[in-house]
Design a protein around this motif. Structure first.
Motif, PDB file in Angstrom:
ATOM      1  N   VAL A  73       0.879  -1.165   0.000  1.00 42.71           N
ATOM      2  CA  VAL A  73       0.000   0.000   0.000  1.00 42.71           C
ATOM      3  C   VAL A  73       0.917   1.216   0.000  1.00 42.71           C
ATOM      4  O   VAL A  73       1.739   1.383   0.907  1.00 42.71           O
ATOM      5  CB  VAL A  73      -0.925   0.032   1.238  1.00 42.71           C
ATOM      6  N   LEU A  74       0.812   2.025  -1.039  1.00 43.73           N
ATOM      7  CA  LEU A  74       1.622   3.237  -1.156  1.00 43.73           C
ATOM      8  C   LEU A  74       0.742   4.439  -0.837  1.00 43.73           C
ATOM      9  O   LEU A  74      -0.263   4.674  -1.508  1.00 43.73           O
ATOM     10  CB  LEU A  74       2.198   3.364  -2.567  1.00 43.73           C
ATOM     11  N   LEU A  75       1.121   5.166   0.192  1.00 44.35           N
ATOM     12  CA  LEU A  75       0.402   6.377   0.580  1.00 44.35           C
ATOM     13  C   LEU A  75       1.043   7.565  -0.120  1.00 44.35           C
ATOM     14  O   LEU A  75       2.220   7.840   0.076  1.00 44.35           O
ATOM     15  CB  LEU A  75       0.448   6.569   2.098  1.00 44.35           C
ATOM     16  N   ARG A  76       0.269   8.247  -0.928  1.00 41.65           N
ATOM     17  CA  ARG A  76       0.757   9.404  -1.678  1.00 41.65           C
ATOM     18  C   ARG A  76       0.121  10.667  -1.102  1.00 41.65           C
ATOM     19  O   ARG A  76      -0.526  11.428  -1.807  1.00 41.65           O
ATOM     20  CB  ARG A  76       0.416   9.238  -3.152  1.00 41.65           C
ATOM     21  N   THR A  77       0.327  10.871   0.181  1.00 38.33           N
ATOM     22  CA  THR A  77      -0.343  11.953   0.885  1.00 38.33           C
ATOM     23  C   THR A  77       0.599  13.053   1.337  1.00 38.33           C
ATOM     24  O   THR A  77       0.151  14.043   1.907  1.00 38.33           O
ATOM     25  CB  THR A  77      -1.055  11.399   2.133  1.00 38.33           C
ATOM     26  N   VAL A  90      -8.032   3.401   7.785  1.00 40.62           N
ATOM     27  CA  VAL A  90      -9.291   2.783   8.221  1.00 40.62           C
ATOM     28  C   VAL A  90     -10.372   3.006   7.168  1.00 40.62           C
ATOM     29  O   VAL A  90     -11.146   2.101   6.850  1.00 40.62           O
ATOM     30  CB  VAL A  90      -9.718   3.329   9.608  1.00 40.62           C
ATOM     31  N   LYS A  91     -10.394   4.199   6.591  1.00 39.17           N
ATOM     32  CA  LYS A  91     -11.355   4.504   5.526  1.00 39.17           C
ATOM     33  C   LYS A  91     -11.180   3.551   4.340  1.00 39.17           C
ATOM     34  O   LYS A  91     -12.149   3.169   3.691  1.00 39.17           O
ATOM     35  CB  LYS A  91     -11.158   5.955   5.075  1.00 39.17           C
ATOM     36  N   HIS A  92      -9.946   3.150   4.069  1.00 37.04           N
ATOM     37  CA  HIS A  92      -9.644   2.271   2.936  1.00 37.04           C
ATOM     38  C   HIS A  92      -9.456   0.812   3.363  1.00 37.04           C
ATOM     39  O   HIS A  92      -8.893   0.023   2.600  1.00 37.04           O
ATOM     40  CB  HIS A  92      -8.402   2.775   2.202  1.00 37.04           C
ATOM     41  N   GLU A  98      -9.391  -6.105  -0.037  1.00 37.94           N
ATOM     42  CA  GLU A  98      -9.474  -6.615  -1.408  1.00 37.94           C
ATOM     43  C   GLU A  98      -8.079  -6.829  -1.988  1.00 37.94           C
ATOM     44  O   GLU A  98      -7.847  -7.799  -2.710  1.00 37.94           O
ATOM     45  CB  GLU A  98     -10.294  -5.660  -2.268  1.00 37.94           C
ATOM     46  N   LEU A  99      -7.149  -5.930  -1.667  1.00 39.05           N
ATOM     47  CA  LEU A  99      -5.757  -6.121  -2.077  1.00 39.05           C
ATOM     48  C   LEU A  99      -5.217  -7.413  -1.481  1.00 39.05           C
ATOM     49  O   LEU A  99      -4.609  -8.221  -2.181  1.00 39.05           O
ATOM     50  CB  LEU A  99      -4.901  -4.931  -1.623  1.00 39.05           C
TER      51      LEU A  99
END
Length: 111
Positions: A73-77, A90-92, A98-99
């Motif tokens: 999971v790559l966070l681009r934030t 948590v939202k995702h 599913e991943l």
């Protein structure tokens, strides 16, 4: 699903996320040499069936060259607070689930 947070994320976040995910570990607390090398993190996640969570594009490069598992999971934030990242993950949670279950893809980008 179990998460492994990369060194570029706070270890405090792993505590907060452990109530939302089966397990959540931080690379600084799993016995790898510090600072842990990306390939060592990759191998640890593979052996222990963990999803790597990072904002480091190097794991995308590993995923592209080595395939999956482990999944990433790559966070681009950009730089965000732990509270924001906790809320975002948590939202995702459904997307991350599913991943975890997918046999077709091994990478999820969250922006």
């Amino acid at each position: 699903m179990k998460l492994l947070l990369d060194a570029n994320m706070s270890w405090r976040l792993s505590r907060k996320l452990s109530s939302h995910f089966e397990d959540c570990f931080h690379v600084d607390n799993i016995g790898l040499a510090m600072p842990a090398k990306d390939l060592d993190i990759w191998k640890y996640a593979l052996i222990n069936d963990l999803i790597i969570v990072s904002n480091d594009i190097d794991f995308l490069n590993l995923a592209n060259s080595r395939g999956f598992p482990p999944k990433v999971v790559l966070l681009r934030t950009g730089n965000q607070s732990n509270a924001y990242l906790e809320h975002l993950l948590v939202k995702h949670k459904k997307d991350i689930g599913e991943l975890y279950s997918s046999t077709e893809y091994g990478f999820l980008e969250i922006v």
